[in-house]
Design an enzyme around this catalytic site. Sequence first.
Site, mmCIF file in Angstrom:
data_model
loop_
_atom_site.group_PDB
_atom_site.id
_atom_site.type_symbol
_atom_site.label_atom_id
_atom_site.label_comp_id
_atom_site.label_asym_id
_atom_site.label_seq_id
_atom_site.Cartn_x
_atom_site.Cartn_y
_atom_site.Cartn_z
ATOM 1 N N GLN A 161 0.899 -1.127 0.117
ATOM 2 C CA GLN A 161 0.003 0.037 0.210
ATOM 3 C C GLN A 161 0.746 1.157 -0.090
ATOM 4 O O GLN A 161 1.565 1.524 0.838
ATOM 5 C CB GLN A 161 -0.861 -0.102 1.230
ATOM 6 C CG GLN A 161 -1.680 1.084 1.474
ATOM 7 C CD GLN A 161 -2.474 1.136 3.008
ATOM 8 O OE1 GLN A 161 -2.082 0.382 3.738
ATOM 9 N NE2 GLN A 161 -3.599 1.900 2.857
ATOM 10 N N GLY A 162 0.903 1.960 -1.285
ATOM 11 C CA GLY A 162 1.924 3.142 -1.261
ATOM 12 C C GLY A 162 0.932 4.422 -1.084
ATOM 13 O O GLY A 162 0.675 5.166 -2.103
ATOM 14 N N SER A 186 1.426 6.455 2.283
ATOM 15 C CA SER A 186 2.228 7.477 3.069
ATOM 16 C C SER A 186 3.333 8.130 2.323
ATOM 17 O O SER A 186 3.954 7.287 1.760
ATOM 18 C CB SER A 186 2.536 6.842 4.372
ATOM 19 O OG SER A 186 1.702 6.270 5.114
ATOM 20 N N SER A 238 4.845 -1.200 3.662
ATOM 21 C CA SER A 238 5.003 -2.817 4.439
ATOM 22 C C SER A 238 5.012 -3.643 3.277
ATOM 23 O O SER A 238 4.532 -3.567 2.285
ATOM 24 C CB SER A 238 3.757 -3.010 5.378
ATOM 25 O OG SER A 238 3.550 -2.112 6.310
ATOM 26 N N GLU A 283 -9.623 -1.318 5.601
ATOM 27 C CA GLU A 283 -8.497 -1.576 6.721
ATOM 28 C C GLU A 283 -9.064 -1.789 8.288
ATOM 29 O O GLU A 283 -8.661 -2.602 8.990
ATOM 30 C CB GLU A 283 -7.486 -0.468 6.457
ATOM 31 C CG GLU A 283 -6.238 -0.592 7.285
ATOM 32 C CD GLU A 283 -5.227 0.397 7.039
ATOM 33 O OE1 GLU A 283 -5.568 1.329 6.494
ATOM 34 O OE2 GLU A 283 -3.915 0.053 7.174
ATOM 35 N N GLU A 311 -3.901 9.923 18.104
ATOM 36 C CA GLU A 311 -4.153 11.175 18.422
ATOM 37 C C GLU A 311 -5.289 11.319 17.435
ATOM 38 O O GLU A 311 -6.139 12.096 17.492
ATOM 39 C CB GLU A 311 -3.186 12.195 18.077
ATOM 40 C CG GLU A 311 -1.794 12.307 19.234
ATOM 41 C CD GLU A 311 -1.008 10.960 19.209
ATOM 42 O OE1 GLU A 311 -0.959 10.301 18.067
ATOM 43 O OE2 GLU A 311 -0.274 10.736 20.029
#
Length: 378
Positions: free
Chosen positions: A124-125, A127, A159, A242, A362
């Site tokens: 999964q590209g 970030s 990952s 997800e 957060e």
Amino acid sequence: MDLTFSEEEIEFRDELRDWLGSNPPGEEPRSDQDAAFAFRKEWQNSLFEGGWAAVHWPREYGGRDASLMQSAIFFEEMGRANAPLPANGLGLILAGPTIIAWGSDQQKDRFLLPILSAEEIWCQGFSEPEAGSDLAAVKTKAVQDGDEWVVTGQKVWTSVAQYSKWCMLVARTDPEAAKHKGLSYFLMDMEQEAVQIRPLVQITGEAEFNELFLEEARIPADNMLGGEGDGWNVALTTLMNERSGLGFFLQTQLRRALDRLVEDAKENGQIDDPVVAQALGEMHVRTETLRLLAYRGLSIIEQHGQPGPEGSLTKWLWSETNQMLSQLAVGIRGAKSLTEGDPWAYDLLRSRGNSIEGGTTEILKNIVAERVLGLPRK
Ligand SMILES: Cc1cc2nc3c(=O)[nH]c(=O)nc-3n(C[C@H](O)[C@H](O)[C@H](O)COP(=O)(O)OP(=O)(O)OC[C@H]3O[C@@H](n4cnc5c(N)ncnc54)[C@H](O)[C@@H]3O)c2cc1C
């Protein structure tokens, strides 16, 4: 919601239990990352051959049309059997459902089957160094050149990129458009010179994730998922899967780990210490709360057709509890929990990332505050 299983659900569970009885997953090797990945690939292939790789997918694409409750049963039974996550988890949980929702017939024919069999692994590209929590800030750019797109930029924390054939890639195709509107979603072949993968070693010593450097990588126009400028909406489909898909698996894993720790505490007599017993009791309450929250999430999906913001609470509670549990294990089991090769030492270190991956605590707290509790936006 009614938690009593229907006859059909009991039948589904028993069929799965029988299959797991004759096809036990075995013990995942922990010492070597490549060996562990190969083990999980073999496990997924065995699930595929038994028709269990993706029960939640429609039957026409190789799934079982499982209801939400059957999917929950599936994950609970996998937990009971001590099964590892399949190697192509990101393909099964994220890429497959996103392609099913947005893909052309041609894309479904090309990509779905090798996802199920783990023949082609997916990463999964999303970030980037300056786009994590704020995904819409993606800077990697894609420029059209005839019937191809040319992609340049950098991704990070990707990952399993080192094992992947394909990448779910979000890139900016219109730099003039508003932040969310200028993005498109691509299915990028990782096997090209223009895609460089550099491993990032984590605190565990493993390099589970990587940096990706894209220097004019080429993607055929047919490998755009959704239309040009639809990237944000397609990415939301991926992100929704997800949070909802993993919830059940994570809570069964937590239960398994807690049961293991209670056994250890009984063996070494620590359970007789009231402070330890109380701490284990709190872990039990948290784990049970998570299980019930996961079921509550199911009923929300059943009522509204999609996961609600409450899923953020489950992920927050899970990551906090998993971190607390691995710290408690050190107190109960002593120094051996800090030695290399001990599974608890690995869990202690790996759990630090739980409050970052899949949405930081957060950000989840912001979602709970604003969208569940209705507090004013900051
Ligand atoms: C084990 C692991 C695996 C991962 N795998 C993948 C993967 O396969 N593919 C992929 O694309 N990404 C992956 N990620 C990346 C992950 O999604 C991001 O790390 C995450 O979204 C946070 O982004 P960031 O690291 O850029 O931190 P930032 O967004 O820069 O945040 C930095 C800090 O600021 C806080 N913060 C940011 N915005 C706010 C706000 N509005 N309010 C309050 N606090 C805020 C954050 O909580 C955090 O503490 C993985 C991460 C981990 C740890």
